[in-house]
Design an enzyme around this catalytic site. Structure first.
Site, PDB file in Angstrom:
ATOM      1  N   HIS A   1       0.827  -1.206   0.000  1.00  0.00           N
ATOM      2  CA  HIS A   1       0.000   0.000   0.000  1.00  0.00           C
ATOM      3  C   HIS A   1       0.858   1.251   0.000  1.00  0.00           C
ATOM      4  O   HIS A   1       1.803   1.369   0.780  1.00  0.00           O
ATOM      5  CB  HIS A   1      -0.920   0.025   1.220  1.00  0.00           C
TER       6      HIS A   1
ATOM      7  N   ASP B   1     -14.839   4.056   6.874  1.00  0.00           N
ATOM      8  CA  ASP B   1     -13.755   4.885   6.326  1.00  0.00           C
ATOM      9  C   ASP B   1     -14.263   5.734   5.167  1.00  0.00           C
ATOM     10  O   ASP B   1     -13.855   6.882   5.011  1.00  0.00           O
ATOM     11  CB  ASP B   1     -12.581   4.007   5.874  1.00  0.00           C
TER      12      ASP B   1
ATOM     13  N   ARG C   1     -13.545  14.141   5.958  1.00  0.00           N
ATOM     14  CA  ARG C   1     -12.200  14.688   6.175  1.00  0.00           C
ATOM     15  C   ARG C   1     -11.767  15.527   4.984  1.00  0.00           C
ATOM     16  O   ARG C   1     -11.140  16.577   5.126  1.00  0.00           O
ATOM     17  CB  ARG C   1     -11.204  13.533   6.404  1.00  0.00           C
TER      18      ARG C   1
ATOM     19  N   SER D   1      -7.378   4.950   8.708  1.00  0.00           N
ATOM     20  CA  SER D   1      -8.051   4.854   7.409  1.00  0.00           C
ATOM     21  C   SER D   1      -7.381   3.773   6.549  1.00  0.00           C
ATOM     22  O   SER D   1      -8.030   2.870   6.020  1.00  0.00           O
ATOM     23  CB  SER D   1      -7.981   6.218   6.715  1.00  0.00           C
TER      24      SER D   1
ATOM     25  N   LYS E   1      -8.667  -0.617   6.004  1.00  0.00           N
ATOM     26  CA  LYS E   1      -8.930  -1.245   4.693  1.00  0.00           C
ATOM     27  C   LYS E   1      -7.986  -2.415   4.462  1.00  0.00           C
ATOM     28  O   LYS E   1      -8.358  -3.448   3.913  1.00  0.00           O
ATOM     29  CB  LYS E   1      -8.789  -0.197   3.575  1.00  0.00           C
TER      30      LYS E   1
HETATM   31  N1  URA Z   1      -5.037   7.010   2.006  1.00  0.00           N
HETATM   32  C1  URA Z   1      -6.125   6.530   2.667  1.00  0.00           C
HETATM   33  O1  URA Z   1      -6.670   5.507   2.317  1.00  0.00           O
HETATM   34  N2  URA Z   1      -6.576   7.241   3.724  1.00  0.00           N
HETATM   35  C2  URA Z   1      -6.004   8.376   4.147  1.00  0.00           C
HETATM   36  O2  URA Z   1      -6.453   8.950   5.116  1.00  0.00           O
HETATM   37  C3  URA Z   1      -4.889   8.862   3.448  1.00  0.00           C
HETATM   38  C4  URA Z   1      -4.418   8.155   2.379  1.00  0.00           C
END
Ligand code: URA
Length: 423
Positions: A82, A161, A168, A183, A187
């Site tokens: 990621h 999220d 946000r 966040s 995931k």
């Molecule tokens: N990527 C994400 O999935 N969430 C964030 O808050 C920032 C970057």
């Protein structure tokens, strides 16, 4: 429990309990907590922070707010990767097929663009007919068959999220370490991989502006992942200037293909190799970094990584014929060059400005429902450290509409700083 009391407690810098965090996440997911109260708590978290324990509780509650994928029926150690997001980051397009060629299964759920430019899904969908909306059955079947599949995140993966991120994004509460960590990790945990390699970026084109903050973010995400029994590692990478040369969608796919053909820019190659080595190590495919590098080099030079990409495109319904053409995917037809106005050395290519230019040209989206223009973007011809002569091309921009082309040309020129060679 009352949301008012939770907001008030955080406003005074106090630590929230597991029960309070769970109440908040459940209420956001079900829609029972109004956006104004959610936004107030998000802002209080931005100002007062969260302890590592609170961040871990928030992450776990968010991961459990929707479906949690079980990948245990798939063979091998499943390693995810990621990136915290940057400009010109096409590493997933390369690492997916490259890792599969190295016999490491990649089960990847990705998102559309969150920031200035498209996300991995937008980039892949620039390939004619390719779909990332895979059913779970097709997704798993493809991983068993060819070792790699990239699908778009379903609405039921960490739904809390999605709601929090949308708020946000509009309340200036994105750049907050506990909120970013929860966040991303919610995931990742819900996606079910056994191991996760994080690419945490810092610089003008990243959420984290300093290397120190990037390390803080990486450390908390690794702690959360390990606490949940996942193998974790990370790379800290520079996002002061764009990664590689291409910024956009088709244009980034083309650069990824060049790299899969054994070409491509050095900075991109370095980040891909660093991440790939950690993925192969966590996946028990190799036992040293040197072995990992050798294996990746072999699969890039014998064409097997490129062939994996072809298989992946075909399995996902795409037309892979562009892989055999010199020009690869076509770019948008309106183009302008940005020329150097003096002789010297390039000392800065501001990633954030290049990202904004790409957005203005149509390569990203300003609202989640905007369509992205696959053929638009910026090709950076000169990077930091390159010598230039007055009149040489610094960058090329591509777009499908003549409107705004001159403004974009000016904006893009502002990303470059050239200093005299004598300095
Ligand atoms: N990527 C994400 O999935 N969430 C964030 O808050 C920032 C970057």
């Amino acid at each position: 429990m009352r949301m008012f009391d939770i907001i008030d407690k955080k406003k005074h810098g106090k630590e929230l309990t597991r029960e309070e965090i769970s109440y908040f996440v459940k209420g956001v997911t079900s829609g029972e907590i109004p956006d104004y109260q959610t936004s107030a708590l998000l802002m209080a978290i931005c100002f007062k922070g969260m302890t590592d324990e609170e961040t871990a509780e928030l992450t776990l509650a968010m991961a459990a707010s929707g479906d949690e994928m079980d990948l245990s029926h798939l063979s091998g150690i499943k390693v995810d990767k990621h990136s915290t997001g940057g400009i010109g980051d096409k590493t997933t397009l390369i690492l997916g097929p490259l890792m599969a060629a190295c016999h490491l299964p990649v089960v990847k759920m990705s998102g559309r663009g969150l920031g200035l430019t498209g996300g991995t899904i937008d980039k892949l969908e620039a390939i004619p007919n390719l779909s990332c909306s895979l059913s779970m059955e097709d997704f798993f079947h493809q991983v068993e068959e060819i070792g790699v599949a990239v699908a778009s995140q379903t609405a039921s993966l960490a739904p809390c999220d999605k709601k929090l991120y949308a708020l946000r994004d509009t309340t200036a509460t994105v750049d907050c370490i506990p909120l970013i960590a929860s966040s991303i990790m919610s995931k990742k945990l819900a996606s079910g991989s056994d191991a996760i390699v994080l690419d945490v970026k810092y610089g003008s084109g990243a959420f984290m502006k300093t290397e120190e903050d990037a390390k803080k973010l990486a450390t908390i995400m690794v702690t959360i992942g390990e606490h949940c029994g996942r193998r974790m590692d990370y790379v800290i990478s520079d996002m002061e200037q764009p990664l590689g040369q291409a910024v956009g969608n088709s244009i980034e796919v083309n650069e990824a293909v060049r790299m899969l053909k054994g070409e491509g820019p050095q900075d991109l190659r370095e980040v891909v190799f660093q991440l790939g080595a950690k993925m192969l190590l966590l996946g028990d495919i190799v036992s040293t970094e040197e072995e990992a590098v050798k294996l990746m080099e072999e699969h890039l030079s014998d064409g097997s990584a490129l062939e994996k990409f072809r298989e992946m495109i075909r399995c996902q319904g795409g037309d892979a014929s562009f892989l055999d053409t010199e020009e690869l995917l076509p770019l948008a037809s309106y183009t302008k060059e940005i020329l150097a106005t003096e002789d010297g050395v390039v000392t800065k290519v501001a990633a954030d400005i290049i990202g904004h230019t790409a957005l203005d040209l149509g390569a990203g989206r300003t609202t989640k429902d905007d369509a992205v223009d696959p053929g638009s973007g910026v090709f950076v011809c000169k990077k930091v450290g390159d010598k230039v002569k007055k009149g040489e091309v610094l960058a090329k921009i591509y777009t499908s509409s003549e409107d705004g082309l001159l403004e974009a040309q000016k904006e893009c020129a502002g990303a470059f700083v050239i200093e005299g060679q004598s300095r």
